[in-house]
Design an enzyme around this catalytic site. Structure first.
Site, PDB file in Angstrom:
ATOM      1  N   THR A 171       0.780  -1.307  -0.019  1.00 35.32           N
ATOM      2  CA  THR A 171      -0.057   0.014  -0.138  1.00 35.32           C
ATOM      3  C   THR A 171       0.775   1.362   0.000  1.00 35.32           C
ATOM      4  O   THR A 171       2.250   1.131   0.152  1.00 35.32           O
ATOM      5  CB  THR A 171      -0.763   0.060   1.304  1.00 35.32           C
ATOM      6  OG1 THR A 171      -1.875   0.882   0.971  1.00 35.32           O
ATOM      7  CG2 THR A 171      -0.230   0.173   2.456  1.00 35.32           C
ATOM      8  N   ALA A 227       1.382   5.047  -7.652  1.00 37.27           N
ATOM      9  CA  ALA A 227       0.528   4.360  -8.606  1.00 37.27           C
ATOM     10  C   ALA A 227       1.150   3.786  -9.646  1.00 37.27           C
ATOM     11  O   ALA A 227       0.735   2.783 -10.275  1.00 37.27           O
ATOM     12  CB  ALA A 227      -1.070   4.735  -8.552  1.00 37.27           C
ATOM     13  N   CYS A 279       4.292   1.602  -8.494  1.00 42.29           N
ATOM     14  CA  CYS A 279       4.426   0.293  -7.774  1.00 42.29           C
ATOM     15  C   CYS A 279       3.182  -0.556  -8.104  1.00 42.29           C
ATOM     16  O   CYS A 279       2.075  -0.162  -8.122  1.00 42.29           O
ATOM     17  CB  CYS A 279       4.223   0.806  -6.297  1.00 42.29           C
ATOM     18  SG  CYS A 279       3.917  -0.405  -5.040  1.00 42.29           S
ATOM     19  N   THR A 332       0.203  -0.517  -5.274  1.00 39.51           N
ATOM     20  CA  THR A 332      -0.366   0.693  -4.906  1.00 39.51           C
ATOM     21  C   THR A 332      -1.528   0.989  -6.340  1.00 39.51           C
ATOM     22  O   THR A 332      -0.871   0.865  -7.618  1.00 39.51           O
ATOM     23  CB  THR A 332       0.749   1.785  -4.968  1.00 39.51           C
ATOM     24  OG1 THR A 332       1.352   1.537  -3.743  1.00 39.51           O
ATOM     25  CG2 THR A 332      -0.201   3.212  -4.550  1.00 39.51           C
TER      26      THR A 332
END
Length: 182
Positions: free
Chosen positions: A6, A164, A167, A170
């Site tokens: 996350t 985002a 990763c 994410t």
């Protein structure tokens, strides 16, 4: 196999404090949920907290942290004291010691990182980020912080969008909470 990844970021800029997180929950190689809420307002919105790691462990830590804040009973909020007290318990309690999560907590004056090893860190910069995309978001935020026109909200949003893109743990379903600094 376990829950993974996350990105959570906390930023103080121009009289505002923001904590933001993506919404992805991953189990092994599978995305189980894309719109999880990983941040909370505590103490009637005076404190923001976000977590990375196991959801059930993080909820336990939220509850323990809130207990530490309320334990003083005099109405004064000291997130530093509460964070240190939580970290002490985290290190010494046999059950808490096994929890796999990290937390960011912030109020109008402070941003703190509470690590899975029971460390409490107050970052030198007005930015801190945790989780699998944390380094990407942190790097982007440091660059965006130099732009005087961007608000804390915009810096957090843009930084998480960068994370985002890079990763795989994410996503861009971002939830942001904001408080006014005193």
């Amino acid at each position: 196999m376990g829950f993974k990844g996350t990105t959570v970021i906390a930023i103080k800029k121009n009289g505002k404090t923001v904590v933001a997180a993506d919404g992805q929950v991953t189990f092994g190689h599978t995305v189980l949920k894309s719109n999880a809420i990983k941040i909370r307002k505590l103490l009637n919105g005076k404190i923001l907290a976000g977590f990375a790691g196991s959801t059930s462990d993080a909820i336990t830590l939220f509850e323990k942290f809130e207990e530490k804040i309320k334990a003083k009973g005099d109405g004064l909020v000291d997130i530093k004291r509460a964070a240190v007290d939580l970290a002490k318990d985290w290190r010494s309690d046999k059950i808490l010691h096994k929890l796999e999560a990290m937390m960011l907590v912030a109020d109008s004056k402070n941003i703190l990182l509470i690590s899975g090893t029971g460390d409490v860190v107050e970052p030198e910069e007005d930015v801190v980020s945790i989780g699998s995309g944390g380094n990407y978001a942190y790097s982007a935020a440091l660059a965006y912080m130099e732009n005087k026109k961007l608000s804390a909200f915009e810096v957090a949003l843009r930084s998480l969008k960068i994370a985002a893109r890079v990763c795989i743990y994410t996503n861009s379903n971002i939830v942001l909470e904001e408080i006014e600094n005193e």
